[in-house]
Design a protein around this motif. Sequence first.
Motif, short mmCIF file in Angstrom:
data_model
loop_
_atom_site.label_atom_id
_atom_site.label_comp_id
_atom_site.label_asym_id
_atom_site.label_seq_id
_atom_site.Cartn_x
_atom_site.Cartn_y
_atom_site.Cartn_z
N TYR A 184 0.85 -1.35 0.09
CA TYR A 184 -0.11 -0.21 0.05
C TYR A 184 0.86 1.29 0.10
CZ TYR A 184 -4.13 -2.65 0.89
OH TYR A 184 -5.13 -3.80 0.58
N GLN A 185 1.92 1.35 0.74
CA GLN A 185 2.88 2.48 0.89
C GLN A 185 1.99 3.92 1.13
OE1 GLN A 185 5.36 2.75 -2.47
NE2 GLN A 185 6.71 0.82 -1.69
N THR A 186 1.10 3.69 2.21
CA THR A 186 0.58 5.00 2.73
C THR A 186 0.84 5.12 4.17
OG1 THR A 186 -1.54 3.89 3.50
CG2 THR A 186 -1.35 4.55 1.17
N LYS A 187 0.36 6.44 4.84
CA LYS A 187 0.80 6.85 6.18
C LYS A 187 0.19 5.81 7.29
CE LYS A 187 2.05 11.54 5.71
NZ LYS A 187 1.88 13.03 5.94
N LEU A 188 -1.09 5.39 6.94
CA LEU A 188 -1.74 4.74 7.75
C LEU A 188 -1.18 3.20 7.66
CD1 LEU A 188 -4.28 3.99 9.25
CD2 LEU A 188 -5.64 3.42 7.33
N ALA A 189 -0.73 2.80 6.35
CA ALA A 189 -0.19 1.50 6.37
C ALA A 189 1.23 1.44 6.94
CB ALA A 189 0.04 1.06 4.80
N LEU A 190 1.56 2.47 7.00
CA LEU A 190 3.22 2.75 7.91
C LEU A 190 2.65 2.56 9.32
CD1 LEU A 190 6.19 3.25 7.99
CD2 LEU A 190 5.45 5.63 7.79
N PHE A 191 2.03 3.34 9.76
CA PHE A 191 1.60 3.07 11.34
C PHE A 191 1.15 1.79 11.69
CE2 PHE A 191 0.18 7.76 10.75
CZ PHE A 191 1.66 8.10 11.24
N ILE A 192 0.33 1.07 10.84
CA ILE A 192 0.16 -0.17 11.14
C ILE A 192 1.04 -1.10 11.14
CG2 ILE A 192 -1.67 -2.05 10.16
CD1 ILE A 192 -3.42 0.26 9.37
N THR A 193 1.79 -1.05 10.01
CA THR A 193 3.15 -1.90 9.85
C THR A 193 3.92 -1.43 11.28
OG1 THR A 193 3.04 -1.43 7.47
CG2 THR A 193 5.14 -2.22 8.54
N ILE A 194 4.41 -0.55 11.69
CA ILE A 194 5.26 -0.27 12.89
C ILE A 194 4.33 -1.01 13.94
CG2 ILE A 194 5.83 1.60 14.68
CD1 ILE A 194 5.97 3.27 12.15
N ILE A 195 3.07 -1.20 14.31
CA ILE A 195 2.27 -1.71 15.22
C ILE A 195 2.74 -3.33 15.16
CG2 ILE A 195 0.34 -2.47 16.27
CD1 ILE A 195 -0.54 0.49 15.84
N PHE A 196 2.48 -3.74 13.65
CA PHE A 196 2.60 -5.14 13.48
C PHE A 196 4.08 -5.60 13.72
CE2 PHE A 196 -1.22 -6.70 10.75
CZ PHE A 196 -1.99 -6.04 11.81
N ILE A 197 5.18 -4.80 13.42
CA ILE A 197 6.43 -5.30 13.28
C ILE A 197 6.63 -5.23 14.98
CG2 ILE A 197 8.82 -4.10 13.15
CD1 ILE A 197 7.83 -3.50 10.53
N PHE A 198 6.46 -4.35 15.77
CA PHE A 198 6.56 -4.21 17.34
C PHE A 198 6.04 -5.52 17.77
CE2 PHE A 198 5.01 -3.19 21.35
CZ PHE A 198 6.27 -3.07 22.33
N LEU A 199 4.47 -5.79 17.52
CA LEU A 199 3.95 -6.98 18.37
C LEU A 199 4.55 -8.30 17.68
CD1 LEU A 199 0.17 -5.82 18.17
CD2 LEU A 199 1.80 -6.00 19.88
#
Length: 98
Positions: A57-72
Amino acid sequence: MVIFPIIIVLSLVLYVYYKVTLIRSKDRLEQSYLNAKSRIFLGSFIFFFGINQYVFYQTKLALFITIIFIFLGGLQLYTGWKEARHYRRQWKRNNSRE
């Protein structure tokens, strides 16, 4: 990027495999070890799924969700790795006594 879907499917299959094996096991120590192994694959699934979504997707929302998923996912990976190492040592110690 075809590597991420392959890793995602492989980690999901291994997660399900270890959960089914966990249900069939009778030994509590083996169950704990298999649960730790399944946690490793759950963490890798979440981790790579987040990365794949951002690449797609490469959007800001996808970036925030990606950061959360990477952390979890990283947290699950780390916890599962530590538990699996601990229970593997315990299992080897118990098997050497018998």
